[in-house]
Design a protein around this motif. Structure first.
Motif, PDB file in Angstrom:
ATOM      1  N   HIS A 223       6.702  -1.480  17.152  1.00 32.08           N
ATOM      2  CA  HIS A 223       6.036  -0.271  16.387  1.00 32.08           C
ATOM      3  C   HIS A 223       4.740   0.055  17.077  1.00 32.08           C
ATOM      4  O   HIS A 223       4.106  -0.797  17.413  1.00 32.08           O
ATOM      5  CB  HIS A 223       6.166  -0.282  15.227  1.00 32.08           C
ATOM      6  CG  HIS A 223       7.353  -0.232  14.448  1.00 32.08           C
ATOM      7  ND1 HIS A 223       8.017   0.827  13.798  1.00 32.08           N
ATOM      8  CD2 HIS A 223       8.362  -1.133  14.535  1.00 32.08           C
ATOM      9  CE1 HIS A 223       9.130   0.423  13.436  1.00 32.08           C
ATOM     10  NE2 HIS A 223       9.441  -0.848  13.822  1.00 32.08           N
TER      11      HIS A 223
ATOM     12  N   TYR B 162      -3.242  -0.217  11.304  1.00 30.44           N
ATOM     13  CA  TYR B 162      -2.468  -1.335  10.750  1.00 30.44           C
ATOM     14  C   TYR B 162      -3.207  -1.762   9.361  1.00 30.44           C
ATOM     15  O   TYR B 162      -4.459  -1.516   9.547  1.00 30.44           O
ATOM     16  CB  TYR B 162      -2.180  -2.478  11.648  1.00 30.44           C
ATOM     17  CG  TYR B 162      -1.061  -3.333  11.228  1.00 30.44           C
ATOM     18  CD1 TYR B 162      -1.640  -4.719  11.363  1.00 30.44           C
ATOM     19  CD2 TYR B 162       0.087  -2.895  11.205  1.00 30.44           C
ATOM     20  CE1 TYR B 162      -0.494  -5.710  10.744  1.00 30.44           C
ATOM     21  CE2 TYR B 162       1.115  -3.919  10.697  1.00 30.44           C
ATOM     22  CZ  TYR B 162       0.797  -5.420  10.789  1.00 30.44           C
ATOM     23  OH  TYR B 162       1.674  -6.165  10.406  1.00 30.44           O
ATOM     24  N   GLY B 163      -2.870  -2.841   8.813  1.00 32.66           N
ATOM     25  CA  GLY B 163      -3.727  -3.184   7.466  1.00 32.66           C
ATOM     26  C   GLY B 163      -3.470  -2.202   6.294  1.00 32.66           C
ATOM     27  O   GLY B 163      -2.861  -1.192   6.332  1.00 32.66           O
ATOM     28  N   ILE B 164      -4.341  -2.577   5.352  1.00 32.90           N
ATOM     29  CA  ILE B 164      -4.153  -1.894   4.068  1.00 32.90           C
ATOM     30  C   ILE B 164      -4.832  -0.412   4.152  1.00 32.90           C
ATOM     31  O   ILE B 164      -4.479   0.480   3.207  1.00 32.90           O
ATOM     32  CB  ILE B 164      -5.004  -2.621   2.911  1.00 32.90           C
ATOM     33  CG1 ILE B 164      -6.613  -2.473   3.253  1.00 32.90           C
ATOM     34  CG2 ILE B 164      -4.638  -3.905   2.790  1.00 32.90           C
ATOM     35  CD1 ILE B 164      -7.488  -2.959   2.189  1.00 32.90           C
ATOM     36  N   HIS B 165      -5.360  -0.079   5.328  1.00 31.64           N
ATOM     37  CA  HIS B 165      -6.067   1.517   5.447  1.00 31.64           C
ATOM     38  C   HIS B 165      -4.930   2.132   6.393  1.00 31.64           C
ATOM     39  O   HIS B 165      -5.237   3.300   6.752  1.00 31.64           O
ATOM     40  CB  HIS B 165      -7.267   1.293   6.134  1.00 31.64           C
ATOM     41  CG  HIS B 165      -8.456   0.855   5.340  1.00 31.64           C
ATOM     42  ND1 HIS B 165      -8.828   1.464   4.097  1.00 31.64           N
ATOM     43  CD2 HIS B 165      -8.814  -0.639   4.952  1.00 31.64           C
ATOM     44  CE1 HIS B 165      -9.787   0.848   3.334  1.00 31.64           C
ATOM     45  NE2 HIS B 165      -9.836  -0.312   3.984  1.00 31.64           N
ATOM     46  N   GLN B 166      -3.878   1.527   6.630  1.00 28.26           N
ATOM     47  CA  GLN B 166      -2.824   2.223   7.459  1.00 28.26           C
ATOM     48  C   GLN B 166      -2.829   3.856   7.109  1.00 28.26           C
ATOM     49  O   GLN B 166      -2.819   3.874   5.781  1.00 28.26           O
ATOM     50  CB  GLN B 166      -1.626   1.656   7.544  1.00 28.26           C
ATOM     51  CG  GLN B 166      -0.625   2.205   8.639  1.00 28.26           C
ATOM     52  CD  GLN B 166       0.675   1.803   8.813  1.00 28.26           C
ATOM     53  OE1 GLN B 166       1.368   1.632   7.940  1.00 28.26           O
ATOM     54  NE2 GLN B 166       0.846   1.043  10.281  1.00 28.26           N
TER      55      GLN B 166
ATOM     56  N   GLN C 293       0.981   9.326   7.105  1.00 28.53           N
ATOM     57  CA  GLN C 293       1.614   9.254   7.905  1.00 28.53           C
ATOM     58  C   GLN C 293       3.332   9.721   8.041  1.00 28.53           C
ATOM     59  O   GLN C 293       3.840  10.342   8.665  1.00 28.53           O
ATOM     60  CB  GLN C 293       1.867   7.651   8.433  1.00 28.53           C
ATOM     61  CG  GLN C 293       2.378   6.720   7.406  1.00 28.53           C
ATOM     62  CD  GLN C 293       2.597   5.163   8.129  1.00 28.53           C
ATOM     63  OE1 GLN C 293       2.892   5.033   9.078  1.00 28.53           O
ATOM     64  NE2 GLN C 293       1.762   4.332   7.455  1.00 28.53           N
TER      65      GLN C 293
ATOM     66  N   ALA D 285      -5.496  -6.610   9.903  1.00 29.52           N
ATOM     67  CA  ALA D 285      -4.644  -7.211   8.927  1.00 29.52           C
ATOM     68  C   ALA D 285      -5.580  -8.346   8.137  1.00 29.52           C
ATOM     69  O   ALA D 285      -5.040  -8.793   7.188  1.00 29.52           O
ATOM     70  CB  ALA D 285      -3.282  -7.847   9.050  1.00 29.52           C
TER      71      ALA D 285
ATOM     72  N   ILE E  60       0.868  -1.206   0.039  1.00 25.23           N
ATOM     73  CA  ILE E  60      -0.018  -0.071   0.177  1.00 25.23           C
ATOM     74  C   ILE E  60       0.911   1.435   0.123  1.00 25.23           C
ATOM     75  O   ILE E  60       0.293   2.536   0.244  1.00 25.23           O
ATOM     76  CB  ILE E  60      -1.038  -0.013   1.102  1.00 25.23           C
ATOM     77  CG1 ILE E  60      -0.196   0.132   2.685  1.00 25.23           C
ATOM     78  CG2 ILE E  60      -1.846  -0.991   1.007  1.00 25.23           C
ATOM     79  CD1 ILE E  60      -1.089   0.664   3.643  1.00 25.23           C
TER      80      ILE E  60
ATOM     81  N   PRO F  71       2.489  -2.666   7.039  1.00 19.68           N
ATOM     82  CA  PRO F  71       1.077  -3.029   7.486  1.00 19.68           C
ATOM     83  C   PRO F  71       0.078  -3.941   6.501  1.00 19.68           C
ATOM     84  O   PRO F  71      -0.770  -4.516   6.788  1.00 19.68           O
ATOM     85  CB  PRO F  71       0.281  -1.697   7.104  1.00 19.68           C
ATOM     86  CG  PRO F  71       1.368  -0.862   6.036  1.00 19.68           C
ATOM     87  CD  PRO F  71       2.619  -1.533   6.509  1.00 19.68           C
TER      88      PRO F  71
ATOM     89  N   ARG G 150      -3.811  -5.632  15.647  1.00 20.69           N
ATOM     90  CA  ARG G 150      -3.076  -5.750  14.686  1.00 20.69           C
ATOM     91  C   ARG G 150      -3.661  -7.228  13.548  1.00 20.69           C
ATOM     92  O   ARG G 150      -3.904  -6.855  12.425  1.00 20.69           O
ATOM     93  CB  ARG G 150      -1.561  -6.108  14.788  1.00 20.69           C
ATOM     94  CG  ARG G 150      -0.759  -4.876  15.040  1.00 20.69           C
ATOM     95  CD  ARG G 150       0.759  -4.984  15.298  1.00 20.69           C
ATOM     96  NE  ARG G 150       1.286  -6.183  14.755  1.00 20.69           N
ATOM     97  CZ  ARG G 150       2.345  -5.833  13.877  1.00 20.69           C
ATOM     98  NH1 ARG G 150       2.884  -4.912  13.792  1.00 20.69           N
ATOM     99  NH2 ARG G 150       3.004  -7.283  13.667  1.00 20.69           N
TER     100      ARG G 150
ATOM    101  N   ARG H 202      -6.827   4.745  -3.930  1.00 20.01           N
ATOM    102  CA  ARG H 202      -5.519   5.061  -2.939  1.00 20.01           C
ATOM    103  C   ARG H 202      -4.313   5.233  -3.689  1.00 20.01           C
ATOM    104  O   ARG H 202      -3.529   5.999  -3.432  1.00 20.01           O
ATOM    105  CB  ARG H 202      -5.454   4.346  -1.866  1.00 20.01           C
ATOM    106  CG  ARG H 202      -4.132   4.492  -0.746  1.00 20.01           C
ATOM    107  CD  ARG H 202      -4.296   3.704   0.357  1.00 20.01           C
ATOM    108  NE  ARG H 202      -2.997   4.014   1.311  1.00 20.01           N
ATOM    109  CZ  ARG H 202      -2.774   3.910   2.599  1.00 20.01           C
ATOM    110  NH1 ARG H 202      -3.930   3.829   3.330  1.00 20.01           N
ATOM    111  NH2 ARG H 202      -1.590   4.088   3.089  1.00 20.01           N
TER     112      ARG H 202
END
Lengths: 72, 391
Positions: free
Chosen positions: B329, B335-339, B343, B47, A11, A56, B43, B89
């Motif tokens: 961390h 976390y995951g694809i939408h983090q 950032q 995920a 991503i 992630p 997490r 995205r």
């Protein structure tokens, strides 16, 4: 240890770049992962594990002895 | 839930964490959800391939009536699953890449310095939130996107109503419609007068050839414009506040020339503060098991990032601000694809602004008693309503 990155799952979060800047980059076109060297130098093994853990999308795969048991 | 102390999650959530790491709760509209509070469990959930962010799902646990109302007007990649999520995205991923954002440091430094110049030239006490913490992320994202900063009166008041849990559905809808109208007219302008920014590129490369609709672009812009405002502004103010209350850490950050000290401090502040405290909202599309608890297809799930970041089995003495802390961390960005897409930008802004404030205002102190500060428990992003300081 060998490292691969699944671009389809990436991503573009760049956590791998932060953890292991010598091993990973993001391409200019899409910001997705680029593996700079497939064979991980011993000095970068810890960083490679950190990169795999912090991804992630869980898109980083480590192979070879001394990789973590859940590498893929 | 209100935090009794701003530097730890709300007491109610902590009690939950000390017991079960996944537990059944009822949300504001009386409907059930699984509240996940353990670090590993959060997490795992975020995920998991069976976990959906699609707000169209009838069980989706919206965080308020206002939020539910907004989802009916616009849909952005934040509330989609793959492949639709990735399609949208990935149009902007390159703009928020680590090295691309790192190159903005000098510009962000100049913006911070100009704002501090104005602050120092004005009367004391002054509100750090108003003078620096809010304007800085706004200036940066406006420049990146190509949204005129001088139009902020058209989207700042809207942003505030937009992000309050207390907004009525009607308020939220009105605020959102006004912002969307404004962004629509901006997109139309960039069609004929493109400039060197994200909006112009997307108009030229995606909208004009028909890969992206005007509406999709406008909705995406709203998210990109709004998402980083309050979150980053609140991190700047709460971060400075936290350091004011931890003088040894403050001095170390202020006096260091080691960028790692600054970076580690920012990470620890992100962990302790976790301003995105409303819980990540999801729906299970298939049965799954988390920490021995079976979650069924169709169940609502809420992943509490703030409690997970204070998991005592992962972070020793979790509410202690330890800028030398090592280990896992934090998941303040999710976390995951939408983090969080932004950032890298949030990190650079914090790494620039926080030390700059400390160095240019070495006699900085709170101008009110700590107990007089008002914290924003009802807001989507935790923060303080104002931070009166003197120097």
């Amino acid at each position: 240890m060998r490292v691969e990155a699944e671009r389809d799952e990436c991503i573009g979060a760049g956590q791998c770049v932060l953890a292991a800047p010598g091993l990973f980059d993001q391409d200019d076109t899409a910001g997705l992962v680029v593996v700079l060297t497939r064979e991980v130098p011993p000095s970068m093994i810890d960083a490679a594990r950190e990169a795999a853990d912090s991804c992630p999308a869980q898109a980083i795969r480590l192979h070879g002895e001394s990789e973590r048991s859940d590498d893929g | 839930m209100a935090r009794a102390c701003p530097f730890r999650p709300a007491a109610g959530l902590r009690e939950i964490q000390d017991g079960e790491r996944v537990r059944r709760v009822r949300i504001w509209n009386g409907r059930p959800a699984w509240l996940v509070t353990g670090y590993d469990e959060v997490r795992a959930v975020l995920a998991d391939a069976s976990i959906s962010s699609n707000t169209d799902h009838p069980s989706f646990p919206h965080d308020s009536a206002g939020s539910a109302a907004r989802r009916r007007i616009t849909k952005t990649f934040i509330h989609m699953d793959d492949p639709e999520h990735a399609r949208l995205r990935r149009l902007v991923t390159r703009d928020f890449a680590v090295r691309r954002i790192d190159a903005l440091r000098p510009r962000i430094q100049r913006m911070a310095d100009r704002l501090i110049d104005d602050l120092l030239a004005g009367p004391a006490p002054a509100d750090l939130l108003d003078a620096l913490a809010r304007p800085l992320p706004s200036l940066v994202i406006c420049e990146l996107l190509g949204v005129p900063y001088e139009d902020r009166h058209l989207f700042h008041p809207n942003t505030n109503v937009n992000v309050s849990w207390k907004a009525t559905p009607e308020q939220a809808r009105t605020a959102q419609r006004e912002m969307l109208d404004y962004l629509g007219s901006l997109v139309d302008q960039k069609r004929v007068e493109p400039t060197d920014d994200i909006v112009s590129r997307l108009v030229q490369e995606q909208v004009l050839p028909g890969h992206l609709s005007r509406d999709e672009l406008v909705w995406m812009l709203e998210v990109l414009l709004v998402a980083g405002h309050e979150t980053t502004a609140n991190m700047i103010t709460l971060g400075v506040l936290a350091l004011l209350r931890h003088p040894p850490a403050l001095e170390e950050v202020r006096d260091t020339d080691d960028p790692n000290v600054v970076a580690n401090t920012v990470e620890e502040l992100l962990r302790v503060l976790t301003v995105a405290h409303k819980g990540r909202r999801r729906v299970a599309l298939a049965d799954l098991e988390i920490a021995g608890q079976r979650i069924e297809r169709g169940d609502a799930v809420i992943a509490a990032l703030d409690v997970a970041n204070h998991d005592p089995t992962v972070f020793e003495t979790p509410s202690r601000l330890d800028i030398r802390r090592e280990g896992p961390h934090h998941i303040a960005f999710g976390y995951g694809i939408h983090q969080c897409l932004g950032q890298a930008l949030a990190r650079v802004e914090l790494q620039v602004v926080v030390p700059t404030v400390l160095r240019r205002m070495p006699a900085l102190e709170l101008a009110v008693d700590f107990d007089e500060l008002r914290f924003k428990d009802a807001s989507v992003a935790y923060g303080v309503e104002s931070l009166p300081v003197s120097w």
